[in-house]
Design an enzyme around this catalytic site. Structure first.
Site, PDB file in Angstrom:
ATOM      1  N   LYS A 157     -57.123  30.936  16.112  1.00 47.64           N
ATOM      2  CA  LYS A 157     -56.374  30.435  17.271  1.00 47.64           C
ATOM      3  C   LYS A 157     -57.038  29.173  17.805  1.00 47.64           C
ATOM      4  O   LYS A 157     -58.150  29.214  18.313  1.00 47.64           O
ATOM      5  CB  LYS A 157     -56.315  31.461  18.395  1.00 47.64           C
ATOM      6  CG  LYS A 157     -55.308  31.018  19.459  1.00 47.64           C
ATOM      7  CD  LYS A 157     -55.474  31.673  20.798  1.00 47.64           C
ATOM      8  CE  LYS A 157     -56.525  31.047  21.650  1.00 47.64           C
ATOM      9  NZ  LYS A 157     -56.204  29.674  22.103  1.00 47.64           N
ATOM     10  N   GLY A 199     -66.855  28.524  22.599  1.00 42.97           N
ATOM     11  CA  GLY A 199     -66.229  28.194  23.880  1.00 42.97           C
ATOM     12  C   GLY A 199     -67.182  28.461  25.017  1.00 42.97           C
ATOM     13  O   GLY A 199     -68.407  28.395  24.851  1.00 42.97           O
ATOM     14  N   SER A 200     -66.636  28.793  26.163  1.00 40.66           N
ATOM     15  CA  SER A 200     -67.473  28.923  27.350  1.00 40.66           C
ATOM     16  C   SER A 200     -68.274  30.227  27.344  1.00 40.66           C
ATOM     17  O   SER A 200     -67.863  31.220  26.735  1.00 40.66           O
ATOM     18  CB  SER A 200     -66.604  28.854  28.601  1.00 40.66           C
ATOM     19  OG  SER A 200     -65.670  29.899  28.574  1.00 40.66           O
ATOM     20  N   THR A 201     -69.391  30.218  28.027  1.00 34.88           N
ATOM     21  CA  THR A 201     -70.225  31.416  28.125  1.00 34.88           C
ATOM     22  C   THR A 201     -69.466  32.536  28.835  1.00 34.88           C
ATOM     23  O   THR A 201     -69.577  33.708  28.463  1.00 34.88           O
ATOM     24  CB  THR A 201     -71.552  31.071  28.826  1.00 34.88           C
ATOM     25  OG1 THR A 201     -72.271  30.141  27.996  1.00 34.88           O
ATOM     26  CG2 THR A 201     -72.418  32.298  29.035  1.00 34.88           C
ATOM     27  N   ALA A 202     -68.644  32.160  29.817  1.00 33.05           N
ATOM     28  CA  ALA A 202     -67.895  33.190  30.557  1.00 33.05           C
ATOM     29  C   ALA A 202     -66.971  33.955  29.613  1.00 33.05           C
ATOM     30  O   ALA A 202     -66.938  35.197  29.619  1.00 33.05           O
ATOM     31  CB  ALA A 202     -67.095  32.537  31.678  1.00 33.05           C
ATOM     32  N   GLY A 245     -67.272  34.058  26.359  1.00 36.04           N
ATOM     33  CA  GLY A 245     -68.146  34.720  25.389  1.00 36.04           C
ATOM     34  C   GLY A 245     -68.542  36.113  25.870  1.00 36.04           C
ATOM     35  O   GLY A 245     -68.534  37.085  25.110  1.00 36.04           O
ATOM     36  N   GLU A 252     -70.714  31.093  19.903  1.00 33.23           N
ATOM     37  CA  GLU A 252     -71.308  29.759  20.031  1.00 33.23           C
ATOM     38  C   GLU A 252     -70.886  29.265  21.405  1.00 33.23           C
ATOM     39  O   GLU A 252     -69.723  28.914  21.592  1.00 33.23           O
ATOM     40  CB  GLU A 252     -70.673  28.888  18.939  1.00 33.23           C
ATOM     41  CG  GLU A 252     -71.520  27.789  18.437  1.00 33.23           C
ATOM     42  CD  GLU A 252     -72.671  28.313  17.629  1.00 33.23           C
ATOM     43  OE1 GLU A 252     -73.750  28.414  18.215  1.00 33.23           O
ATOM     44  OE2 GLU A 252     -72.492  28.625  16.438  1.00 33.23           O
ATOM     45  N   CYS A 269     -70.806  20.920  23.421  1.00 31.03           N
ATOM     46  CA  CYS A 269     -71.592  22.071  23.875  1.00 31.03           C
ATOM     47  C   CYS A 269     -73.086  21.749  23.871  1.00 31.03           C
ATOM     48  O   CYS A 269     -73.829  22.241  24.701  1.00 31.03           O
ATOM     49  CB  CYS A 269     -71.286  23.291  23.030  1.00 31.03           C
ATOM     50  SG  CYS A 269     -71.366  22.976  21.275  1.00 31.03           S
ATOM     51  N   GLU A 309     -73.214  23.785  33.372  1.00 36.66           N
ATOM     52  CA  GLU A 309     -72.627  22.925  32.347  1.00 36.66           C
ATOM     53  C   GLU A 309     -71.446  22.188  32.979  1.00 36.66           C
ATOM     54  O   GLU A 309     -70.514  22.804  33.492  1.00 36.66           O
ATOM     55  CB  GLU A 309     -72.133  23.802  31.191  1.00 36.66           C
ATOM     56  CG  GLU A 309     -71.594  23.020  30.043  1.00 36.66           C
ATOM     57  CD  GLU A 309     -71.157  23.906  28.867  1.00 36.66           C
ATOM     58  OE1 GLU A 309     -70.533  24.944  29.110  1.00 36.66           O
ATOM     59  OE2 GLU A 309     -71.441  23.532  27.725  1.00 36.66           O
TER      60      GLU A 309
HETATM   61  P1  NAI Z   1     -62.649  28.624  27.086  1.00 35.03           P
HETATM   62  O1  NAI Z   1     -63.891  29.251  26.692  1.00 35.03           O
HETATM   63  O2  NAI Z   1     -61.779  29.311  28.078  1.00 35.03           O
HETATM   64  O3  NAI Z   1     -61.724  28.341  25.806  1.00 35.03           O
HETATM   65  C1  NAI Z   1     -62.151  28.366  24.476  1.00 35.03           C
HETATM   66  C2  NAI Z   1     -61.154  29.139  23.638  1.00 35.03           C
HETATM   67  O4  NAI Z   1     -61.124  30.503  24.033  1.00 35.03           O
HETATM   68  C3  NAI Z   1     -59.710  28.657  23.765  1.00 35.03           C
HETATM   69  O5  NAI Z   1     -59.105  28.750  22.502  1.00 35.03           O
HETATM   70  C4  NAI Z   1     -59.111  29.658  24.723  1.00 35.03           C
HETATM   71  O6  NAI Z   1     -57.713  29.782  24.585  1.00 35.03           O
HETATM   72  C5  NAI Z   1     -59.791  30.923  24.320  1.00 35.03           C
HETATM   73  N1  NAI Z   1     -59.873  31.975  25.334  1.00 35.03           N
HETATM   74  C6  NAI Z   1     -59.866  31.850  26.680  1.00 35.03           C
HETATM   75  N2  NAI Z   1     -59.981  33.058  27.260  1.00 35.03           N
HETATM   76  C7  NAI Z   1     -60.076  33.960  26.267  1.00 35.03           C
HETATM   77  C8  NAI Z   1     -60.240  35.381  26.234  1.00 35.03           C
HETATM   78  N3  NAI Z   1     -60.342  36.099  27.333  1.00 35.03           N
HETATM   79  N4  NAI Z   1     -60.315  35.985  25.034  1.00 35.03           N
HETATM   80  C9  NAI Z   1     -60.241  35.263  23.892  1.00 35.03           C
HETATM   81  N5  NAI Z   1     -60.085  33.939  23.871  1.00 35.03           N
HETATM   82  C10 NAI Z   1     -60.003  33.286  25.040  1.00 35.03           C
HETATM   83  O7  NAI Z   1     -62.947  27.182  27.598  1.00 35.03           O
HETATM   84  P2  NAI Z   1     -62.052  26.350  28.641  1.00 35.03           P
HETATM   85  O8  NAI Z   1     -61.518  27.195  29.727  1.00 35.03           O
HETATM   86  O9  NAI Z   1     -61.079  25.601  27.884  1.00 35.03           O
HETATM   87  O10 NAI Z   1     -63.157  25.393  29.263  1.00 35.03           O
HETATM   88  C11 NAI Z   1     -63.891  25.812  30.387  1.00 35.03           C
HETATM   89  C12 NAI Z   1     -65.317  25.426  30.267  1.00 35.03           C
HETATM   90  O11 NAI Z   1     -65.866  26.034  29.123  1.00 35.03           O
HETATM   91  C13 NAI Z   1     -65.585  23.958  30.051  1.00 35.03           C
HETATM   92  O12 NAI Z   1     -65.624  23.242  31.243  1.00 35.03           O
HETATM   93  C14 NAI Z   1     -66.903  23.998  29.380  1.00 35.03           C
HETATM   94  O13 NAI Z   1     -67.916  24.095  30.328  1.00 35.03           O
HETATM   95  C15 NAI Z   1     -66.865  25.243  28.567  1.00 35.03           C
HETATM   96  N6  NAI Z   1     -66.549  25.017  27.162  1.00 35.03           N
HETATM   97  C16 NAI Z   1     -67.564  25.047  26.273  1.00 35.03           C
HETATM   98  C17 NAI Z   1     -67.322  24.815  24.939  1.00 35.03           C
HETATM   99  C18 NAI Z   1     -68.404  24.846  23.946  1.00 35.03           C
HETATM  100  O14 NAI Z   1     -68.241  24.393  22.822  1.00 35.03           O
HETATM  101  N7  NAI Z   1     -69.558  25.379  24.268  1.00 35.03           N
HETATM  102  C19 NAI Z   1     -65.998  24.483  24.444  1.00 35.03           C
HETATM  103  C20 NAI Z   1     -64.964  24.530  25.449  1.00 35.03           C
HETATM  104  C21 NAI Z   1     -65.277  24.761  26.754  1.00 35.03           C
END
Ligand code: NAI
Length: 777
Positions: free
Chosen positions: A190, A241-244, A246, A263, A297, A392
């Site tokens: 996804k 994606g985000s730690t939250a 994760g 990650e 990240c 972050e």
């Molecule tokens: P996110 O962590 O919500 O999104 C990443 C992926 O996870 C997207 O594909 C999203 O649709 C999916 N996702 C969201 N909630 C989910 C859940 N409960 N279960 C499974 N999948 C889920 O990141 P978001 O909201 O786009 O960005 C928010 C913050 O996260 C950013 O400001 C940044 O600080 C951080 N972030 C960090 C990344 C990294 O590579 N470490 C990448 C993206 C965001």
């Protein structure tokens, strides 16, 4: 702009890349996309609009997948998996190679589409994202080819659910899909809701590359669809994606038996020492924090400069910021594009505007009249605890502080809950290589930054997640042992009894904490009976306070991780020798506890100690050759403090077989002995006391696994939890570990400890730190 004007200003003229091909590809799909399931695009369902963040224009409509779509994708992946695995390494290598070739041929189309959908400068998508994705497929075609000989004892996991973010949409897809496919798995991926288009273009490419149907499935949508993928019938979940999120995924997968890699975020330090080449360090910093608008990240988002050069460095940096060009991401001459979406722009703005400390310097280049643009920003004079120093931001915002000594630099660098990456600039090789091992980070760059390669493992420690992507190390996460051995574990009950004490002096065995025998805090103990119902003694019941004491003792023994492998080997040999001297006594104890093969168990324990003494100075790491001027040293470091719930079936061997690898590889261990048969572990205190094991390196508790497991798993100062307990504790341990995202290993099968499985223990007892150093021309 006239030629005369150009000569007068010497400014860059616009050099826009054409969007025509990419827009034509979207139009050829009618501007509306369904998911890619079982080798074909499905009819669009309920859709949402994906926009170009630089212009706010709509690009396409993308389907929000339903539960039925996800189920269909998983079923297709399931059906395709045996055939894909059976294709063999060479067959899969051919397909991965075809993907790499086609990506290369269509690289401009991918780069333009990425820039349109994400807002990143075309210079980056063209020169970094797409070439690295191509390299990933080539490199992993090689791993597929070599799997049967080099990883002969590994097998694919099955179906992998993969959820990726929006900052490197195609590259993150490559990082997830290439190793999964190479190792014989099939995937349901996804993409992030803001950036689905290159994943859909990749789906198109899969058809051309001859990827069998069902091997790659793409479902689009928001977090709710991500949740469906995580909860689906898959063997592995891989998330970036985000730690939250994760943490949510860690809890959602707890106890399901699904393999998991996370990650997550970072707040990576960028350390500049006073002897650094300051101009290079400034250039590096541009790549560290303004690459991809800081939405990286591992962005070097926390600048730490040595005091003596701080003013000069800040001046140079500001002068460089004055030259940064912000604008149309399709313009080949711009440095900074748009952030991914107005939502992310609002997040960055809110975080920065809430800050009241320090001084803010903003790059002067005017922002385009519309679009999600945020100017490069540099904030000095923040205190280490300021929210902007800790949170972050995920935007083009650099925060900074100064330090005086290398020791202070390390302390500040590690003052974060994250541990993804770190950068060190100095011309002094001794200093760089002294600092690198002391930084708590999965990746360290020396005199360079944000370097990535398919051959070099990437991933974090602490709240930046666990697991590695890339290199041989990343492949483990997509494989399992080829042969599952052992029956599923069944709870082992203690014997009951009411007989007289075997020894008229009925003893209560204490706990072993910080090198001393300690009475349990609660003052409770329980009788331990022999199979015949005779009273063998009493075992203390450790509680939460005892565990906290053990953690304190373990953490005070950190220096153990810095001892040499040679020194640790000597101590393990000494343990073996001392156990051997008391073999008969231990054999009698085990016979008394279980009526089963005491002598054999003692012999196997001595062998195990020898085995890990052998390994202690032979876990070498390796040097990965990246295709540019440097090598990436994949070093194996201890994990830290490991909490272990020992095997219930083998009173001594279950203890020794986990204690030995943990301490051989430099960790401190807190072991909860076999619950039904704890007394061999308590006898082992004396072996420890006579074997030069520094206090705090090994701590042993007795008591209830069920009660201690959640305390171990939720303790923030424990870095990993292993369970070989016969109790079904996977759910509790995995869910409770979400707090500090510690690594967990919960065994559900009865191990035969006499069959070595060294590799699993080496993986579990070490973290890979990838240290990039300049090397060669
Ligand atoms: P996110 O962590 O919500 O999104 C990443 C992926 O996870 C997207 O594909 C999203 O649709 C999916 N996702 C969201 N909630 C989910 C859940 N409960 N279960 C499974 N999948 C889920 O990141 P978001 O909201 O786009 O960005 C928010 C913050 O996260 C950013 O400001 C940044 O600080 C951080 N972030 C960090 C990344 C990294 O590579 N470490 C990448 C993206 C965001």
């Amino acid at each position: 702009m006239s030629i005369k004007e150009i000569f007068q200003s010497m400014d860059y003229g616009p050099a826009p890349e054409s969007a025509a091909e990419a827009l034509a590809w979207i139009a050829a799909h009618g501007g509306r996309f369904g998911g890619f399931i079982d080798g074909a695009f499905s009819e669009p369902g309920e859709t949402f609009v994906t926009r170009n963040p630089a212009t706010e224009e709509a690009l396409a409509e993308v389907t929000r997948a339903t539960q039925a779509d996800v189920d269909r994708a998983v079923a297709a992946a399931r059906a395709a998996q045996p055939g894909w695995a059976a294709l063999g390494g060479h067959g899969r290598a051919r397909v991965l190679y075809a993907i790499a070739r086609l990506l290369q041929k269509q690289s401009r189309l991918f780069a333009v589409l990425e820039t349109l959908d994400n807002g990143k400068p075309i210079r980056e998508s063209r020169d970094i994202d797409v070439p690295l994705a191509i390299r990933h497929f080539y490199h992993h075609a090689g791993y597929a080819e070599l799997m049967e000989t080099e990883l002969a004892d590994r097998a694919p996991l099955g179906v992998c659910g993969q959820v990726i973010p929006w900052n490197f949409p195609l590259l993150m897809l490559a990082w997830k899909v290439a190793p999964a496919l190479a190792m014989g798995n099939t995937v349901v991926l996804k993409p992030a809701e803001y950036t689905s288009l290159t994943a859909l273009l990749f789906a198109d490419l899969c058809r051309q590359a001859g990827v069998p149907k069902g091997v790659v499935n793409i479902v689009t949508g928001d977090g709710a669809v991500g949740e469906m993928v995580v909860k689906a019938d898959v063997e592995k979940v891989a998330f970036t994606g985000s730690t939250a999120v994760g943490r949510i995924i860690r809890e959602a997968t707890a106890g399901t038996g699904k393999a998991l890699t996370l990650e997550l975020g970072g707040k990576s330090p960028y350390v500049v020492f006073e002897d650094a080449d300051l101009d290079s360090a400034v250039e590096g910093l541009v790549d560290a924090i303004w690459f991809n608008q800081g939405q990286v990240c591992c962005a070097g988002s926390r600048l730490l400069v040595q005091e003596g050069v701080a003013d000069a460095f800040h001046r140079k940096l500001k002068a460089r910021m004055d030259k940064l060009r912000i604008g149309d991401p399709l313009d080949k001459a711009i440095d900074i594009g748009a952030v991914v979406d107005p939502v992310q722009l609002a997040t960055i703005t809110r975080l920065v505007d809430a800050n009241t400390e320090g001084e803010r310097y903003v790059a002067p280049c005017p922002l385009p009249a519309r679009g999600a643009f945020y100017p490069p920003t540099f904030i000095t004079g923040l205190s280490p605890a300021a929210p902007l120093m800790q949170e972050e931001i995920f935007g083009p915002v650099l925060v900074s502080t100064t330090f005086r000594t290398p020791a202070e630099a390390v302390e500040l660098a590690n003052n974060t809950r994250y541990g993804l990456a770190a950068t060190v600039w100095t011309e002094n090789v001794n200093l760089a290589l002294d600092i690198a091992p002391r930084l708590m980070a999965g990746v360290v760059w020396v005199n360079g930054t944000n370097m990535f390669d398919a051959a070099a493992p990437f991933g974090g420690v602490r709240e930046s997640g666990f697991g590695r992507e890339g290199g041989w190390e990343g492949l483990t996460a997509y494989t399992r042992p080829a042969r599952e051995v052992g029956e599923p574990l069944k709870p082992v009950e203690p014997f009951a009894g009411e007989g007289a004490p075997v020894d008229p002096l009925d003893r209560t065995h204490k706990l072993y904490i910080g090198g001393k025998q300690a009475r349990p805090d609660g003052g409770y103990s329980r009788p331990v009976w022999s199979p015949e119902g005779d009273l063998l003694g009493h075992a203390s019941l450790a509680n939460r306070k005892d565990l906290r004491n053990a953690v304190e003792a373990a953490n005070a023994a950190r220096a153990w991780g810095r001892t040499t492998g040679h020194a640790r080997a000597q101590i393990l040999y000494f343990l073996a020798e001392n156990l051997s001297a008391r073999a008969a006594e231990f054999a009698r104890r085990i016979d008394g506890l279980t009526s089963r093969g005491g002598a054999e168990e003692v012999e196997a324990s001595i062998r195990t100690l020898f085995r890990w003494a052998a390994w202690a100075d032979k876990v070498d790491g390796r040097a990965a050759g990246a295709p540019f001027r440097g090598v990436a040293l994949a070093m194996r470091e201890p994990v830290g403090t490991i909490g272990v719930l020992c095997d219930d079936r083998s009173p001594l061997l279950g203890l020794v077989a986990t204690l030995a690898p943990a301490i051989a590889l430099g960790n401190r261990a807190i072991l909860v002995a076999s619950e039904p048969f704890p007394l061999a572990a308590t006898d082992f205190y004396q072996v420890l006391e006579t074997s030069d094991v520094p206090s705090g390196v090994v701590n042993i508790l007795t008591g209830s696994h069920g009660e201690l497991a959640p305390v171990l798993a939720s303790h923030l100062d424990i870095d990993a939890v292993w369970s070989f307990s016969s109790q079904p504790l996977a759910r509790t341990i995995e869910a409770k570990s979400a707090g500090n995202l510690k690594r967990t290993w919960v065994e559900t099968r009865a191990r035969d400890w006499t069959r070595p499985d060294d590799r699993s223990f080496i993986e579990a007892a070490t973290e890979v730190k990838t240290v990039w150093i300049p090397y060669g021309e």
